[in-house]
Design a protein around this motif. Sequence first.
Motif, PDB file in Angstrom:
ATOM      1  N   LEU A 250       0.954  -0.881   0.075  1.00 47.91           N
ATOM      2  CA  LEU A 250       0.013   0.109  -0.049  1.00 47.91           C
ATOM      3  C   LEU A 250       0.752   1.086  -0.358  1.00 47.91           C
ATOM      4  N   ARG A 251       1.930   1.003   0.046  1.00 46.50           N
ATOM      5  CA  ARG A 251       2.664   2.522  -0.173  1.00 46.50           C
ATOM      6  C   ARG A 251       2.966   3.289  -1.239  1.00 46.50           C
ATOM      7  N   ALA A 252       2.595   2.663  -2.331  1.00 47.27           N
ATOM      8  CA  ALA A 252       3.155   3.026  -3.483  1.00 47.27           C
ATOM      9  C   ALA A 252       1.154   3.830  -3.105  1.00 47.27           C
ATOM     10  N   ARG A 253       1.929   5.301  -4.293  1.00 43.31           N
ATOM     11  CA  ARG A 253       0.073   5.868  -4.563  1.00 43.31           C
ATOM     12  C   ARG A 253       0.163   5.304  -6.065  1.00 43.31           C
ATOM     13  N   ARG A 254       0.351   4.866  -6.420  1.00 43.62           N
ATOM     14  CA  ARG A 254      -0.293   4.395  -7.869  1.00 43.62           C
ATOM     15  C   ARG A 254      -1.267   3.044  -7.393  1.00 43.62           C
ATOM     16  N   ARG A 255      -2.690   2.345  -7.403  1.00 43.80           N
ATOM     17  CA  ARG A 255      -2.799   1.599  -7.731  1.00 43.80           C
ATOM     18  C   ARG A 255      -1.925   0.189  -8.503  1.00 43.80           C
ATOM     19  N   LEU A 256      -1.942   0.176 -10.246  1.00 42.02           N
ATOM     20  CA  LEU A 256      -1.719  -0.485 -10.896  1.00 42.02           C
ATOM     21  C   LEU A 256       0.425  -0.844 -10.539  1.00 42.02           C
ATOM     22  N   ASP A 257       1.078   0.017  -8.873  1.00 37.11           N
ATOM     23  CA  ASP A 257       1.943  -0.147  -9.011  1.00 37.11           C
ATOM     24  C   ASP A 257       2.168  -0.914  -8.000  1.00 37.11           C
ATOM     25  N   GLN A 258       1.055  -0.988  -6.710  1.00 31.95           N
ATOM     26  CA  GLN A 258       0.623  -1.906  -5.340  1.00 31.95           C
ATOM     27  C   GLN A 258       0.770  -3.989  -5.495  1.00 31.95           C
ATOM     28  N   GLN A 259       0.892  -4.288  -6.365  1.00 36.24           N
ATOM     29  CA  GLN A 259       1.179  -5.342  -6.184  1.00 36.24           C
ATOM     30  C   GLN A 259       2.445  -5.661  -6.902  1.00 36.24           C
ATOM     31  N   SER A 260       3.473  -6.867  -5.979  1.00 32.55           N
ATOM     32  CA  SER A 260       4.602  -6.931  -6.762  1.00 32.55           C
ATOM     33  C   SER A 260       4.476  -8.486  -6.814  1.00 32.55           C
ATOM     34  N   MET A 261       5.771  -9.639  -7.564  1.00 26.24           N
ATOM     35  CA  MET A 261       5.639 -11.073  -7.257  1.00 26.24           C
ATOM     36  C   MET A 261       6.771 -11.456  -6.212  1.00 26.24           C
ATOM     37  N   ILE A 262       6.581 -12.432  -6.221  1.00 24.30           N
ATOM     38  CA  ILE A 262       7.391 -13.136  -5.089  1.00 24.30           C
ATOM     39  C   ILE A 262       7.101 -14.586  -4.949  1.00 24.30           C
ATOM     40  N   ILE A 263       8.802 -15.381  -5.204  1.00 21.05           N
ATOM     41  CA  ILE A 263       8.843 -16.968  -4.541  1.00 21.05           C
ATOM     42  C   ILE A 263       8.870 -16.648  -3.454  1.00 21.05           C
ATOM     43  N   VAL A 264       7.932 -18.230  -2.830  1.00 17.21           N
ATOM     44  CA  VAL A 264       8.051 -17.806  -1.956  1.00 17.21           C
ATOM     45  C   VAL A 264       8.232 -19.974  -1.873  1.00 17.21           C
ATOM     46  N   PRO A 265       9.117 -20.124  -1.403  1.00 17.33           N
ATOM     47  CA  PRO A 265       8.610 -21.863  -0.734  1.00 17.33           C
ATOM     48  C   PRO A 265       7.659 -22.453  -0.233  1.00 17.33           C
ATOM     49  N   MET A 266       7.340 -23.695  -0.915  1.00 23.36           N
ATOM     50  CA  MET A 266       6.081 -24.235  -0.372  1.00 23.36           C
ATOM     51  C   MET A 266       6.034 -24.558   1.117  1.00 23.36           C
ATOM     52  N   ASN A 267       8.158 -24.767   1.842  1.00 25.71           N
ATOM     53  CA  ASN A 267       7.614 -25.278   2.865  1.00 25.71           C
ATOM     54  C   ASN A 267       8.041 -23.822   4.014  1.00 25.71           C
ATOM     55  N   ALA A 268       7.853 -22.513   4.100  1.00 25.49           N
ATOM     56  CA  ALA A 268       7.934 -21.435   4.406  1.00 25.49           C
ATOM     57  C   ALA A 268       7.733 -21.764   5.529  1.00 25.49           C
ATOM     58  N   THR A 269       7.749 -21.053   7.049  1.00 26.34           N
ATOM     59  CA  THR A 269       7.604 -21.146   7.928  1.00 26.34           C
ATOM     60  C   THR A 269       5.917 -20.162   8.009  1.00 26.34           C
ATOM     61  N   GLY A 270       5.359 -20.783   8.249  1.00 32.61           N
ATOM     62  CA  GLY A 270       3.907 -19.940   8.209  1.00 32.61           C
ATOM     63  C   GLY A 270       2.892 -20.352   6.806  1.00 32.61           C
ATOM     64  N   LEU A 271       3.458 -20.999   5.802  1.00 33.56           N
ATOM     65  CA  LEU A 271       2.562 -21.054   4.826  1.00 33.56           C
ATOM     66  C   LEU A 271       2.280 -22.686   5.165  1.00 33.56           C
ATOM     67  N   LYS A 272       1.113 -22.604   5.263  1.00 37.53           N
ATOM     68  CA  LYS A 272      -0.267 -23.516   5.233  1.00 37.53           C
ATOM     69  C   LYS A 272      -1.115 -23.910   4.150  1.00 37.53           C
ATOM     70  N   VAL A 273      -0.815 -25.517   3.407  1.00 42.81           N
ATOM     71  CA  VAL A 273      -2.298 -25.439   2.269  1.00 42.81           C
ATOM     72  C   VAL A 273      -3.310 -25.969   2.804  1.00 42.81           C
ATOM     73  N   VAL A 274      -4.106 -25.377   3.668  1.00 40.81           N
ATOM     74  CA  VAL A 274      -5.250 -25.382   4.454  1.00 40.81           C
ATOM     75  C   VAL A 274      -5.881 -27.088   3.209  1.00 40.81           C
ATOM     76  N   ARG A 275      -6.352 -27.069   2.633  1.00 40.50           N
ATOM     77  CA  ARG A 275      -7.150 -28.123   1.984  1.00 40.50           C
ATOM     78  C   ARG A 275      -7.071 -27.911   0.126  1.00 40.50           C
ATOM     79  N   PRO A 276      -7.836 -28.794  -0.467  1.00 42.65           N
ATOM     80  CA  PRO A 276      -7.293 -29.167  -2.172  1.00 42.65           C
ATOM     81  C   PRO A 276      -8.903 -28.931  -2.035  1.00 42.65           C
ATOM     82  N   LEU A 277      -9.611 -27.793  -3.551  1.00 38.44           N
ATOM     83  CA  LEU A 277     -10.755 -27.279  -3.397  1.00 38.44           C
ATOM     84  C   LEU A 277     -10.612 -27.949  -4.685  1.00 38.44           C
ATOM     85  N   GLU A 278     -12.166 -28.360  -4.820  1.00 39.22           N
ATOM     86  CA  GLU A 278     -12.585 -29.572  -5.416  1.00 39.22           C
ATOM     87  C   GLU A 278     -13.387 -28.732  -6.503  1.00 39.22           C
TER      88      GLU A 278
END
Length: 241
Positions: A25-53
Amino acid sequence: RGRKWWASGACDPHCKFAIVMAKNLRARRRLDQQSMIIVPMNATGLKVVRPLEVFGFDDAPHGHAEIHFNDVEVPSCNMIAREGDGFMIAQARLGPGRIHHCMRAVGMAQLALEILIRRVTSRFAFGTALVDKGAIRKDIGESAMDIAATRALCLFAARRIDEVGGVEARASIAAIKVAAPRTALAVLDKAIQVHGGMGVCQDTPLGALYAGMRTLRIADGPDDVHLETLAKMTTRQCSKL
């Protein structure tokens, strides 16, 4: 931190990392408020809750998952490109990605028509094959026309991307993104109908194909959004005449 559902491929045991679209939210322009980040699936705090059907289909082992992120931290070098480039990166692949979806939709429609024809040439009612009934022939003829028209529109949209780029080809992309699943669903519905109860059970691929195509009317932008885009650009173009 946050919650993401319909994370494609997250249930697959071969999936080792996620590409997360994070908001800043620090960016003023709405189009500049998103960033893509690589996150390992075994990172602390990441939890796969359930598969979706989807209509009862789980698409295992690939599938789609609900994921919770609870204070997940990764190094800054995990950011793709620069901070705020997330929307630009996403838009660059959306056009070709939608064409890919539509190509598959055309193929599924063709497969459904072939399954329909195999059924009506092998089943008989009131002394003649189903394929000899006028209503069935009408369905086959209309399906063939719809598939041909949709395939041509898909090729046209792809050619527009090659010639003028994704931004200028937005109207064509929007049109095929709505038309392709509509055509596939219409043909699938006819194929299901001639199979009776078999058409909605696991004995044919028709039920799974129908579920996937119905979902495509939502995935990568719902029909309503694409129709609005197409309407705006068509109106603007006609106003110049």
